[in-house]
Motif scaffolding. Structure first.
Motif, short mmCIF file in Angstrom:
data_model
loop_
_atom_site.label_atom_id
_atom_site.label_comp_id
_atom_site.label_asym_id
_atom_site.label_seq_id
_atom_site.Cartn_x
_atom_site.Cartn_y
_atom_site.Cartn_z
N SER A 213 -11.85 -1.73 0.09
CA SER A 213 -10.75 -2.10 0.97
C SER A 213 -11.26 -2.42 2.37
N VAL B 221 0.85 -1.20 0.00
CA VAL B 221 0.00 0.00 0.00
C VAL B 221 0.88 1.24 0.00
N ALA C 274 -12.67 2.25 -3.84
CA ALA C 274 -11.47 1.85 -3.09
C ALA C 274 -11.73 1.95 -1.59
N VAL D 22 -4.04 -4.01 -0.90
CA VAL D 22 -4.58 -4.13 0.46
C VAL D 22 -4.65 -5.59 0.86
N SER E 67 -5.40 -1.33 -6.43
CA SER E 67 -5.46 -0.89 -5.03
C SER E 67 -5.97 -2.00 -4.11
N LEU E 68 -7.01 -2.70 -4.54
CA LEU E 68 -7.55 -3.75 -3.68
C LEU E 68 -6.55 -4.89 -3.53
N TYR F 144 -7.16 2.16 6.80
CA TYR F 144 -5.92 2.70 6.23
C TYR F 144 -5.95 4.23 6.14
N LEU G 57 -3.71 4.79 -1.54
CA LEU G 57 -3.38 3.36 -1.66
C LEU G 57 -2.40 3.16 -2.81
#
Lengths: 763, 91, 158
Positions: A535, A15, A531, A497, A493-494, A712, A646
């Motif tokens: 996430s 991340v 996101a 994470v 992004s996912l 986050y 992220l």
């Protein structure tokens, strides 16, 4: 990315880094399948007959000649859709009424805009389908039309709906109107506020409708079986919403409709509603064959949903040392053919960047004969904030104060009571203003005909229902399934994470966007939520996996729960147990999953709350050519609060893309209607969006003021970037020319006219 | 303390309430009991800000005894109507 | 009306197809040859999402008729990578995050490749004007232009 120690046991964190997106290779090789890239054997091609009139009663429709044409397998009209009772449902970040949805998808009593669907056919080829449309005989009773919002509000304006009575006024009116709703927010006492002001500025602004401008037209492919099971592939921001709307409009069980969101070529809010999907399903059901429908570019402009054109009146008062003491605004927004403009969020956002004691904002939602408005990136906010940011700049000039200092003096911060009601949590407006102040951009001198402008912007962001699953495969790789279409980097992004949560290498996580049959309900991709919420759901899914593996370890090691813990990608024995047991990674457990209880997975199902607003400040330098009125953007800087980025490159991408859409909105884009109510610029040549040679590099400064409600610290970022450009560019224009432009777009003819009226520029 | 903003139009101008609700669901129930005309609005798309934090579709969210609650229009979202609605087409 | 019988070369392969008079090269590529990498964004030559090269020349395939390409050489996005090796532009677009939704990406890659083959040393302004025929709504062009500049610099280094 170099693969760090296996399974992240060294604490490697993804991340915040710039990984390569997992869906990237298919997109750079042309392999990725967008809406129009799907085909089924035996499919028919569907096309729509659209009203040529902006306002007309549909007296009769005769489809017999079309039905008789060889190759035509089905024809549908309003008779194929049951009427819907009035019920409001979410449509992106706005609300729409099912009674209106069914009429927007297929006209019933009236055609309410040029391009309104009146019938549709499915045939064995596109050529036959187009020919069939010409054989459908529609008798129209043409009615007078109205498009401009102020004209539509007049009591003698042509009336679109005789059952629309203005909501939000007391006593309830007994005559129908084009004014669907009046909304208002009030804080403090506006009159007392103005009485305290040393300086007051009052202005009226006008904006034109603009389109989201996605390069990919709408597309849908439907196939209906004899038992009513339906499969649909479509380009959409929300396949669960499509499923719900189609099921409702066509009387289907939601569980029998399976919608797959294809890769999507842009949406920006415009693909949060249904247009072709119910038509394709209805045709397929009638024809007993798959039906594929794709809009032409002209249809996209004429029959999907551009945002409101608007008239905005702003009056602000400040004391001589720069405190804003009163803010009034009246917003009149076009809704298009049916009610539901984003005037409500426009009202709420107008003064949201500032800490003010006295605010009154009134908004009107007004129907008129143009396509129904759909959401467009921070819907409603760019318009109202453009007007306020312009007036703030004028106040700065009158007070002799620096425009950034004036904003800093009044900036909303944590604990500020927002004009729309609640107290704000931590936000980053001041940080973005200070970031811009420190740039070399801000401190670079300018020449004649050049001007610099600054403006700030606010958008709320949302959370919403979200499901995501993580599954550990037999070889220790992780399958990630999310339910919100990926419009620009979400899968990257996912995956980061998930990789960090489980301590596995990034390239061992494979993400997909599941169809509606694979996950519980997901609200759409919009509201800058995918996101943020995705996430959060993944953190929950990962938590379940970690708890499960710890429980399995306890059984394997004969340990108590407090003698094991998950950290750095492995379950680790603690204390005495550490003498007889070794840590086991996800991959180790995967090998023996069956023997220790079954497949390993987690499923996060949440209604994500705690979305934090994202605030930004934009700085622009531009140059005006006094001979042509052409405006060149010389330099552009965006500073915006992302909470926690992220993937920094995709966050920057959102800033840059939104800024350029704002540049287009400010300088060139507009719907141009003739006196006949028909759209004159329904193509990319004359609906002029920015191209690469129109803009410079866009400097992106990512500010991070963590959102305490997200594991986050993430804030949604996608929408705020389109809010400040309109004001920033108008302010820069004033500095370049001495003229305060209050009408958008500030296109060359308008600029030239304004220059010449003041004897500036050359003939 | 509950502030209802714009909805004061429906309560004849009363904009502030002191209620003992411990959840959003209870709060809506208590408000509807005091002003039945509010009930329709509470169902149709209201977000709730509890001590500054905005919640949408969060009936079970707890409210503390000293919390400040603000009702505002929903910005978006929640699912489309879950109410089943069938029409059978004989085509 | 009888269809036209056309023989041409696409991405180095000999192809043979039938098409109606009014079918564009884009229609043929997507619907007949099943090469869906080229996209239709407007059908009027304004967005560049359908960009291909015809005998090495950059064109909008929506403005070329299928029946015009007999005996000619067409290169599409599908021919850009060589086996498993991505073209440096494709690789750089990924590394620079020069795509968000990706619909315009094939067109930009074909256009950028045509530019660098013609002019290996373009300035930022030259890149922007060459690519002015390709619309992107997501990225604001920044990362696309910087990716092309990076590849040009790397190719010059050899």
């Amino acid at each position: 990315m170099a693969e760090a120690a296996t399974n992240g046991t060294n604490g490697q964190s993804y991340v915040g880094t710039r990984t390569i997106r997992p869906d990237g290779v298919d997109k750079v090789t042309g392999r990725a399948r967008f809406g129009a890239d799907f085909n089924l054997p035996g499919q028919l091609i569907g096309r729509v007959l659209r009203s040529p009139h902006p306002h007309a009663r549909i007296v009769s429709i005769d489809t017999s000649r079309a039905e008789a044409l060889p190759g035509v397998k089905a024809v549908i009209t309003r008779d194929d859709f049951g009427d819907q009772p009035s019920e409001f449902v979410p449509a992106g970040e706005m609300m729409m009424n099912y009674k209106d949805v069914v009429r927007n998808v297929m006209a019933r009593e009236k055609a309410l805009y040029e391009g309104h669907p009146v019938a549709a056919v499915a045939a064995t080829s596109a050529a036959i389908a187009r020919h069939a449309l010409k054989l459908i005989d529609v008798t129209y009773e043409v009615l007078p039309h109205v498009i401009d919002v102020v004209e539509a509000m007049r009591p003698d304006a042509p009336l679109l709906h005789d059952d629309l009575f203005t909501a939000g006024v007391e006593p309830k009116p007994d005559k129908p109107s084009n004014i669907a709703k009046r909304v208002e927010i009030v804080l403090g006492d506006i009159e007392a506020g103005f009485a305290k002001a040393d300086v007051i500025v009052e202005r009226e602004f006008k904006t034109a409708p603009v389109h989201q401008g996605y390069i990919e037209p709408h597309a849908a492919l439907a196939t209906v079986s004899e038992d009513g099971s339906t499969e649909l592939w479509c380009t959409t921001q929300g396949h669960y919403i499509v499923r719900a709307h189609c099921a409702r409009l066509l009387g289907l069980d939601i569980g029998k409709v399976r919608v797959t969101a294809t890769e999507i070529g842009g949406g920006f809010g415009g693909k949060t509603v249904v247009y072709l999907e119910p038509l394709a399903i209805a045709l397929s059901r009638k024809a007993r064959r798959p039906v594929k429908m794709v809009m032409s570019r002209e249809e996209v402009f004429k029959a999907s949903g551009p945002t409101s054109g608007a008239t905005v009146h702003v009056k602000m008062g400040a004391t001589k040392d720069g405190r804003f003491v009163a803010g009034f605004a009246e917003l009149k927004y076009q809704a298009g053919a049916f009610q539901g403009s984003p005037v409500q969020p426009g009202v709420m956002c107008a003064y949201a960047p500032y800490d003010m004691e006295n605010v009154k904002v009134i908004g009107y939602d007004v129907v008129s004969n143009r396509p129904k408005v759909a959401a467009y990136r921070a819907p409603g906010a760019p318009i109202s904030e453009f007007a306020v940011e312009s007036v703030v700049d004028e106040l700065a000039k009158k007070l002799g104060l620096d425009p950034i200092e004036l904003r800093l003096m009044n900036a909303a911060r944590e604990g500020t009571k927002a004009a729309y009601g609640p107290k704000l949590g931590p936000i980053g407006l001041e940080e973005t203003l200070n970031a811009v102040k420190k740039t070399e951009h801000w401190n670079t001198p300018l020449r004649k005909w050049q001007g610099r402008g600054v403006a700030s912007g606010f958008w709320f962001n949302i959370g919403g229902e979200t499901c995501a699953s993580l599954t550990v495969n037999e070889d220790g790789t992780v399958s990630l399934m999310a339910g919100t279409p990926d419009i620009g980097g979400l899968r990257a992004s996912l995956s980061m994470v998930a990789a960090d949560e489980l301590g596995v290498p990034y390239d061992k996580v494979r993400p997909i966007i599941g169809d509606t049959g694979s996950l519980g309900f997901n609200f759409l991709t919009g509201g800058s939520r995918s996101a943020f919420s995705g996430s959060m759901a993944l953190v929950e899914a990962a938590r379940q996996i970690k708890a499960d593996l710890c429980a399995r370890a306890c059984k394997l090691w004969d340990a108590k729960p407090d003698q094991v813990e998950f950290s750095h990608g492995a379950v680790r024995p603690l204390g005495a147990v550490a003498e007889k047991a070794k840590p086991m990674t996800i991959a180790d457990f995967a090998k023996i999953a069956g023997k220790t209880g079954g497949p390993i997975g987690g499923y996060g199902r949440i209604n994500a709350q705690g979305a934090g607003p994202s605030l930004g400040t934009h700085l622009v330098d531009l140059e005006v050519d006094p001979e042509t009125g052409r405006v060149t953007i010389l330099r552009y800087t965006v500073a915006q609060d992302a909470g926690r980025a992220l993937h920094p490159a995709y966050v920057e991408g959102q800033f840059q893309g939104g800024a350029v859409q704002g540049i287009g909105w400010a300088l060139n884009e507009e719907y141009i209607y003739g006196a006949d109510g028909k759209l004159q610029n329904a193509g990319f040549l004359d609906y002029r969006m920015p191209v690469a040679s129109d803009v410079p590099m866009i400097d992106a400064i990512v500010v991070e003021v963590a959102n305490p409600r997200h594991p986050y610290g993430v804030r949604g970022v996608g929408e705020t970037p389109i809010v400040p450009p309109l004001g920033a560019i108008a302010n820069a224009m004033e500095n370049a020319t001495g003229i305060r432009f209050t009408e958008l777009p500030m296109s060359p003819p308008k600029v030239l006219k304004a220059l010449r009226e003041r004897g500036l520029g050359r003939v | 303390m509950v502030l209802i903003g714009n909805l004061a139009q429906v309560t004849g101008g009363v904009a502030e309430f002191r209620l003992s609700a411990t959840s959003v669901k209870q709060l809506f129930q208590q408000l509807a009991e005091l002003h039945p005309a509010l009930e329709r609005h509470l169902e149709e798309g209201i977000a709730v800000a509890i001590d500054g934090q905005i919640y949408q579709d969060a009936l079970l969210e707890p409210i503390g005894p000293d919390s400040e609650v603000f009702l505002l229009p929903q910005i978006a979202g929640g699912r489309s109507s879950a109410r089943p609605h069938r029409r059978i087409f004989a085509r | 009306m009888a269809k036209h019988h056309i023989e041409a070369t696409v991405n180095g392969d000999a192809v043979e197809f039938l098409c109606e008079t009014e079918e564009t090269l884009l229609d043929v590529l997507r619907d007949t040859l099943h090469l869906t990498g080229s996209k239709e964004g407007c059908g009027s030559g304004d967005c560049g999402a359908c960009s291909v090269t015809l005998d090495g020349r950059l064109v909008c395939s929506c403005l070329v008729l299928g029946c015009e390409v007999g005996g000619h050489r067409i290169e599409t996005i599908e021919g850009m990578a060589k086996g498993e090796a991505l073209h440096p532009l494709q690789q750089r677009f990924l590394e620079n995050a020069a795509l968000q939704c990706g619909i315009c990406t094939p067109g930009f890659l074909v256009a950028s490749k045509a530019l660098l083959e013609k002019k290996p040393d373009p300035t930022e302004t030259e890149i922007r004007y060459w690519l002015a025929g390709n619309l992107c709504r997501c990225t604001g062009y920044d990362k696309i232009v910087s990716a092309v500049m990076d590849v040009a610099a790397a190719m010059r280094k050899g």
